[in-house]
Design a protein around this motif. Structure first.
Motif, mmCIF file in Angstrom:
data_model
loop_
_atom_site.group_PDB
_atom_site.id
_atom_site.type_symbol
_atom_site.label_atom_id
_atom_site.label_comp_id
_atom_site.label_asym_id
_atom_site.label_seq_id
_atom_site.Cartn_x
_atom_site.Cartn_y
_atom_site.Cartn_z
ATOM 1 N N ASN A 246 0.698 -1.314 -0.030
ATOM 2 C CA ASN A 246 0.112 -0.203 -0.174
ATOM 3 C C ASN A 246 0.941 1.186 -0.160
ATOM 4 N N TRP A 247 0.407 2.628 -0.505
ATOM 5 C CA TRP A 247 1.128 3.396 -0.459
ATOM 6 C C TRP A 247 0.567 4.311 0.809
ATOM 7 N N PHE A 248 1.322 5.116 1.639
ATOM 8 C CA PHE A 248 0.956 5.931 2.649
ATOM 9 C C PHE A 248 1.525 7.401 2.379
ATOM 10 N N GLU A 249 0.719 8.253 2.725
ATOM 11 C CA GLU A 249 0.804 9.529 2.502
ATOM 12 C C GLU A 249 0.850 10.423 3.916
ATOM 13 N N PRO A 250 1.401 11.365 4.240
ATOM 14 C CA PRO A 250 1.256 11.916 5.458
ATOM 15 C C PRO A 250 -0.177 12.882 5.774
ATOM 16 N N GLU A 251 -0.767 12.928 6.830
ATOM 17 C CA GLU A 251 -1.835 13.466 6.836
ATOM 18 C C GLU A 251 -1.583 15.168 6.649
ATOM 19 N N THR A 252 -0.695 15.518 7.135
ATOM 20 C CA THR A 252 -0.250 17.162 7.000
ATOM 21 C C THR A 252 1.101 17.014 6.471
ATOM 22 N N ASP A 253 1.766 17.988 6.387
ATOM 23 C CA ASP A 253 3.135 18.379 5.858
ATOM 24 C C ASP A 253 4.103 18.554 7.312
ATOM 25 N N SER A 254 3.580 18.027 8.336
ATOM 26 C CA SER A 254 4.483 18.350 9.513
ATOM 27 C C SER A 254 5.520 17.224 9.558
ATOM 28 N N ALA A 255 6.492 17.459 10.065
ATOM 29 C CA ALA A 255 7.730 16.792 10.344
ATOM 30 C C ALA A 255 7.320 15.155 10.730
ATOM 31 N N GLU A 262 6.746 7.624 6.219
ATOM 32 C CA GLU A 262 7.908 6.904 5.973
ATOM 33 C C GLU A 262 8.024 5.504 6.667
ATOM 34 N N SER A 263 7.844 5.801 8.107
ATOM 35 C CA SER A 263 7.920 4.378 9.203
ATOM 36 C C SER A 263 7.082 3.712 8.466
ATOM 37 N N LYS A 264 5.785 3.907 8.221
ATOM 38 C CA LYS A 264 4.856 2.820 7.936
ATOM 39 C C LYS A 264 5.232 2.098 6.529
ATOM 40 N N LEU A 265 5.845 2.892 5.894
ATOM 41 C CA LEU A 265 6.340 2.263 4.484
ATOM 42 C C LEU A 265 7.476 1.290 4.783
ATOM 43 N N GLN A 266 8.406 1.866 5.379
ATOM 44 C CA GLN A 266 9.496 0.937 5.764
ATOM 45 C C GLN A 266 9.226 -0.318 6.741
ATOM 46 N N PHE A 267 8.435 -0.124 7.413
ATOM 47 C CA PHE A 267 8.278 -1.227 8.493
ATOM 48 C C PHE A 267 7.249 -2.274 8.090
ATOM 49 N N ILE A 268 6.077 -1.786 7.509
ATOM 50 C CA ILE A 268 4.983 -2.634 7.141
ATOM 51 C C ILE A 268 5.228 -3.196 5.688
#
Length: 282
Positions: A246-255, A262-268
């Motif tokens: 799956n592809w995950f996008e940040p809900e906001t532009d906050s760090a 990015e953590s979700k993509l890397q771990f899951i």
């Protein structure tokens, strides 16, 4: 009524043509259009694998008590299947080898010549019809004898896998330029040895799924090096792994949100919910 229906369709068509901007972008000339299957979905008659065992021992776990004993019978109808592929206009076909068809007990001690010939016939049929074969070496169907000896959580499996893929490169490598070592390895480990929702249906999350992942990655690396060291110079092919994600996008532009995505993509790598999946071939 017929005239009204035609009028409505015409209006809709005119509206679409009037509003849409024509996209003149083209796919690159080396882009491969194709379709894919897995061996368990299309074949019958082989050594027992973990899906055979699971569906025979627990038919109630499958909707309609179905199994892959015959499936769509591509083993006997492969010429018809290739004709359908040609009619579709695809230029490649990804299919998986059945480890149990080539090696009924999972080891190179016994080679099933009829199974080998089937794959050679399929490859010839594809190439004769200008369809590029893309071959997956493992699509979730470990030979049952190897599962009973420990399966993907036992490190011995790495050497057994290497024996199998070396034989596959020897047998079919002259006709295959694209290899995938594993299809969706995360599902093999998380669903097969963690949640237990796929064969071999082991429920030991947090332990066995990690042991499985460790051995699958070692097997992938070993297979790549076998090809690179022993076959690439003469066969000139490419070896990869198929990752589902799956592809995950940040809900906001906050760090913090960017880091979370990015953590979700890397771990899951891929989720197990019902979100739309994307499959990538590297």
């Amino acid at each position: 009524m017929g005239l009204k229906e035609v009028w409505v369709v015409s209006c809709l068509l005119a509206t679409c043509l009037g509003q849409d901007v024509v996209n003149n972008k083209a796919f690159p000339p080396d882009f491969l259009f194709g379709t894919a299957t897995a061996s368990y979905q299309v074949e019958d008659g082989k050594g027992e694998n973990i899906w055979d065992y699971l569906t025979h021992e627990h038919p109630e776990w499958v909707d309609g008590r179905g199994n892959g004993d015959i499936a769509c019978d591509s083993y006997h109808k492969y010429k018809e299947d290739v004709a359908i592929l040609k009619d579709l206009g695809v230029n490649h076909y990804r299919f998986s080898l059945s480890w149990s068809r080539i090696l009924p007990d999972g080891t190179i001690n016994k080679i099933n010549d009829a199974g080998v010939q089937y794959y050679k016939n399929l490859l010839k049929e594809l190439l004769d019809n200008d369809i590029i074969p893309v071959v997956t070496l493992y699509h979730w169907d470990l030979p049952q004898p190897l599962q009973e000896a420990g399966g993907w959580v036992d490190e011995f499996i790495v050497n057994k896998y290497v024996d199998y893929v070396r034989l596959a490169f020897q047998l079919f490598g002259d006709d295959v330029k694209y290899w995938a070592t594993f299809n969706e390895p995360k599902q093999t480990c998380l669903q097969g040895y963690g949640y237990g929702s796929m064969a071999p249906a082991v429920q030991h999350p947090g332990v066995d799924n990690y042991l499985c992942a460790h051995n699958v990655l070692k097997a992938h690396a070993a297979a790549w090096h076998v090809y690179d060291d022993e076959f690439r110079a003469t066969q000139n092919g490419k070896v990869t792994m198929v990752i589902d994600s799956n592809w995950f996008e940040p809900e906001t532009d906050s760090a913090a949100d960017r880091a979370a995505a990015e953590s979700k993509l890397q771990f899951i790598v891929s989720n197990t919910d019902n979100e739309k999946k994307k499959t990538y071939l590297f």
